[in-house]
Scaffold this motif. Structure first.
Motif, mmCIF file in Angstrom:
data_model
loop_
_atom_site.group_PDB
_atom_site.id
_atom_site.type_symbol
_atom_site.label_atom_id
_atom_site.label_comp_id
_atom_site.label_asym_id
_atom_site.label_seq_id
_atom_site.Cartn_x
_atom_site.Cartn_y
_atom_site.Cartn_z
ATOM 1 N N LEU A 151 -38.639 -0.593 -5.180
ATOM 2 C CA LEU A 151 -38.190 -0.464 -3.889
ATOM 3 C C LEU A 151 -37.879 -2.100 -3.668
ATOM 4 O O LEU A 151 -38.183 -2.800 -4.249
ATOM 5 C CB LEU A 151 -39.012 -0.385 -3.130
ATOM 6 N N PRO A 152 -36.490 -1.914 -2.869
ATOM 7 C CA PRO A 152 -35.525 -3.572 -3.505
ATOM 8 C C PRO A 152 -36.424 -4.643 -2.802
ATOM 9 O O PRO A 152 -36.768 -4.098 -2.119
ATOM 10 C CB PRO A 152 -34.437 -3.658 -2.206
ATOM 11 N N ALA A 153 -35.999 -6.049 -3.885
ATOM 12 C CA ALA A 153 -36.971 -7.183 -2.734
ATOM 13 C C ALA A 153 -37.157 -7.479 -1.243
ATOM 14 O O ALA A 153 -37.542 -7.752 -0.442
ATOM 15 C CB ALA A 153 -36.790 -8.226 -3.658
ATOM 16 N N ASN A 154 -35.564 -7.346 -0.433
ATOM 17 C CA ASN A 154 -35.353 -7.322 0.498
ATOM 18 C C ASN A 154 -35.671 -6.295 1.472
ATOM 19 O O ASN A 154 -35.577 -5.988 2.963
ATOM 20 C CB ASN A 154 -33.976 -7.612 1.056
ATOM 21 N N SER A 155 -36.397 -5.201 1.102
ATOM 22 C CA SER A 155 -36.824 -4.200 1.953
ATOM 23 C C SER A 155 -37.786 -4.711 2.757
ATOM 24 O O SER A 155 -39.002 -5.764 2.705
ATOM 25 C CB SER A 155 -37.736 -2.771 1.488
ATOM 26 N N ILE A 156 -38.341 -4.129 4.203
ATOM 27 C CA ILE A 156 -39.110 -4.539 5.105
ATOM 28 C C ILE A 156 -40.244 -3.667 5.331
ATOM 29 O O ILE A 156 -39.407 -2.590 5.530
ATOM 30 C CB ILE A 156 -38.291 -4.895 6.849
ATOM 31 N N THR A 157 -41.508 -3.598 5.089
ATOM 32 C CA THR A 157 -42.229 -2.143 4.951
ATOM 33 C C THR A 157 -43.549 -2.705 6.347
ATOM 34 O O THR A 157 -43.197 -3.814 6.688
ATOM 35 C CB THR A 157 -43.029 -2.574 3.969
ATOM 36 N N ILE A 158 -44.328 -1.659 6.010
ATOM 37 C CA ILE A 158 -44.667 -1.953 7.256
ATOM 38 C C ILE A 158 -46.031 -2.698 6.597
ATOM 39 O O ILE A 158 -46.385 -3.089 8.081
ATOM 40 C CB ILE A 158 -45.274 -0.245 6.810
ATOM 41 N N ALA A 159 -46.788 -2.478 5.385
ATOM 42 C CA ALA A 159 -47.402 -3.884 5.150
ATOM 43 C C ALA A 159 -47.396 -5.014 5.406
ATOM 44 O O ALA A 159 -47.799 -5.532 6.311
ATOM 45 C CB ALA A 159 -47.892 -3.214 3.496
ATOM 46 N N GLU A 160 -45.790 -5.277 5.618
ATOM 47 C CA GLU A 160 -45.676 -6.735 5.772
ATOM 48 C C GLU A 160 -45.771 -6.607 7.454
ATOM 49 O O GLU A 160 -45.715 -7.643 7.690
ATOM 50 C CB GLU A 160 -43.918 -6.918 5.049
ATOM 51 N N VAL A 161 -45.390 -6.018 8.120
ATOM 52 C CA VAL A 161 -45.334 -5.964 9.246
ATOM 53 C C VAL A 161 -46.792 -6.306 9.806
ATOM 54 O O VAL A 161 -46.755 -7.269 10.988
ATOM 55 C CB VAL A 161 -44.743 -4.950 10.336
ATOM 56 N N LEU A 162 -47.100 -5.427 9.241
ATOM 57 C CA LEU A 162 -48.990 -5.300 9.708
ATOM 58 C C LEU A 162 -50.087 -6.274 9.548
ATOM 59 O O LEU A 162 -50.121 -7.702 9.905
ATOM 60 C CB LEU A 162 -49.553 -4.596 9.485
ATOM 61 N N LYS A 163 -48.984 -6.901 7.924
ATOM 62 C CA LYS A 163 -49.826 -8.362 7.463
ATOM 63 C C LYS A 163 -49.326 -9.597 8.395
ATOM 64 O O LYS A 163 -49.832 -10.498 8.561
ATOM 65 C CB LYS A 163 -49.070 -8.421 5.955
ATOM 66 N N GLU A 164 -47.855 -9.824 8.747
ATOM 67 C CA GLU A 164 -47.859 -11.010 9.470
ATOM 68 C C GLU A 164 -48.110 -10.363 10.929
ATOM 69 O O GLU A 164 -48.880 -12.019 11.792
ATOM 70 C CB GLU A 164 -45.963 -10.583 10.027
ATOM 71 N N ALA A 165 -49.200 -10.022 11.333
ATOM 72 C CA ALA A 165 -49.503 -9.479 12.440
ATOM 73 C C ALA A 165 -51.081 -9.436 12.880
ATOM 74 O O ALA A 165 -51.599 -9.284 13.484
ATOM 75 C CB ALA A 165 -49.182 -8.012 13.429
#
Length: 487
Positions: free
Chosen positions: A120-134
């Motif tokens: 998965l490319p580095a610039n992908s935005i994932t569910i984990a990243e969205v929730l981590k930011e939350a």
């Protein structure tokens, strides 16, 4: 973090500030109490058919713990996976995009036969990243299949990772090791000859440890189990004994395609073991998964966090025939046509159950049409943050809460870039399926009315040429060229 993710972090961070203000309720005029974000557990079975749960019609074995989730929450009858095979289904789920947009669109390896999927490319935005930011602690336990390095779970937003990175290694249930973050965890007694430590049981241990360790903070646990993906093997314990000698078996023997036994000097690690009782073993493996779901529920109750935890359960694609599995024997796809790798309903329609105590009405059954790419906006809604613009999904939170103002998809889209090229689109009750698109002699475009022909037996394309042209146009519109996968 790359520039795209930094921008996302700023945007999501600002949204979180706003959401925190919204997540307060008045106790009196001088005092406000913050509402705690719900914990989120998403369990993903591997190659489990739409009809492989007793609450979805399975009659040859029972899944009481998963059935209990359905009785306590909402069961969806028209939910879809992101793809008909492992890696792109996971990519669709994790990125909130259908296969016309998500980066990973097939089970392609970096080096054929050597393992390790295209990352998965580095610039992908994932569910984990969205929730981590939350503000969530994020953990992933099971089969990843989206590559090493920049595609690694730890790189893509997960604080904790335990399981299989390489999905070909996940063909084996007694591997010599599993991945723990960036380390190798050797499994006691396993050496490609001896079978001592059953990998799904180790993964379950780490899952329960993560839940317990994070009981006092909001957490997201993504649990993509390897069960019941071939190979068909599990400890011959009390779970198996319930099904031993129960069925008239068709053994999966040495010499069958893609069969390679433990201890064989010529063993191919990503092939499957022979199995004398594949039907009993398949039933036992699904029962084992069901028991593990029950253990997770029990752990939540023991910790006193059950009421503030959402549990979701789905499958990555339709049932498979590999390793001695027989979807026909178990009626694993119910009334649906097709199995894994098909874009007919049996290959992509998934069981989907969600429990959220005191929020979702118990025993609800929904025919809302939804798909894997809806999970990202749904979880973003639950966490009180904005959904990344990349997502093709629509939040299902209104349906969870019994709100009639649920937004609907204009259409759903799938593509599969092997076996001659396959595409499918659903708009309303119309379903278009097109196989062998890339061949010199293209396949016929097929059209079905799912409201009258759920089994996709009656191709009515010739009767509705305007609908055919509309669906072909949507297929073209939905597919954007990928640098990683050509269609």
């Amino acid at each position: 973090m790359i520039k795209t993710k930094l921008v996302l972090g700023i945007v999501v961070g600002l949204a979180l500030c706003v959401s925190c203000k919204k997540a307060t309720q008045s106790v009196d005029e001088s005092k406000k109490v913050e509402v705690k974000k719900p914990n989120i557990i998403y369990i993903l079975a591997d190659d489990l058919g739409y009809g492989d749960l007793s609450c979805y019609g399975q009659e040859k074995f029972q899944t009481p713990n998963i059935d209990a989730l359905a009785s306590r929450g909402i069961k969806f009858t028209q939910h879809y996976s992101g793809a008909a095979v492992c890696a792109p289904a996971r990519s669709s789920l994790i990125t909130g995009q259908h296969t016309g947009h998500t980066p990973i669109r097939g089970n392609k390896e970096i080096m054929e036969g050597k393992g390790g999927q295209v990352p998965l490319p580095a610039n992908s935005i994932t569910i984990a990243e969205v929730l981590k930011e939350a503000g969530y602690i994020t953990g992933m336990f099971g089969k990843w299949g989206l590559g090493f390095n920049e595609g690694d779970p730890n790189t893509q937003g997960f604080d904790e990772f335990y399981g299989y990175n390489d999905q070909k290694l996940a063909h084996r249930y007694y591997p010599p090791y599993l991945n723990h973050n960036q380390e190798i965890d050797s499994l006691n007694g396993n050496d490609w000859t001896h079978k001592v430590t059953y990998a799904p049981d180790r993964i379950q241990e780490e899952t329960l440890k993560f839940i317990e360790a994070n009981k006092d903070k909001p957490f997201f646990a993504y649990i993509p189990s390897v069960i019941p993906h071939a190979e068909l093997i599990a400890p011959k314990d009390s779970i198996f004994s319930k099904y031993e000698d129960k069925f008239e078996e068709v053994p999966h023997k040495k010499g069958d395609n893609y069969t390679s036994d433990y201890g064989d000097p010529n063993m191919v690690y990503y092939h499957y073991c022979p199995q004398e009782e594949p039907y009993a073993m398949y039933a036992a493996m699904v029962s084992r998964l069901d028991i593990q779901v029950g253990q997770i529920v029990e752990k939540l109750e023991e910790l006193g966090i059950s009421d503030n935890t959402i549990i979701m359960f789905a499958s990555d694609n339709g049932p498979a025939r590999e390793g001695g599995a027989n979807p026909d024997f178990f009626n694993s796809n119910g009334r649906l046509r097709g199995i894994k790798r098909d874009l007919y309903e049996g290959g992509i329609r998934s069981p989907f159950i969600t429990v959220w105590p005191k929020k979702i009405k118990a025993g609800t059954v929904s025919n809302h049409v939804s798909a894997f790419w809806d999970i990202m906006p749904t979880l973003a809604d639950l966490a009180g943050v904005e959904t990344p613009k990349q997502s093709d999904g629509i939040s299902m939170l209104p349906t969870f809460l019994g709100n009639e103002n649920q937004k609907q998809h204009e259409y759903l889209y799938w593509e599969f870039n092997v076996r001659g090229g396959r595409k499918a689109v659903r708009k309303g009750n119309w379903k278009g399926v097109w196989y062998n698109i890339n061949k010199k002699k293209q396949g016929r475009f097929e059209l079905y009315d799912l409201s009258k022909d759920l089994s996709e037996e009656n191709n009515i394309a010739e009767e509705y040429p305007q609908i055919v042209e509309e669906l072909k146009s949507l297929m073209n519109e939905a597919s954007v060229a990928s640098d990683l996968f050509s269609f």
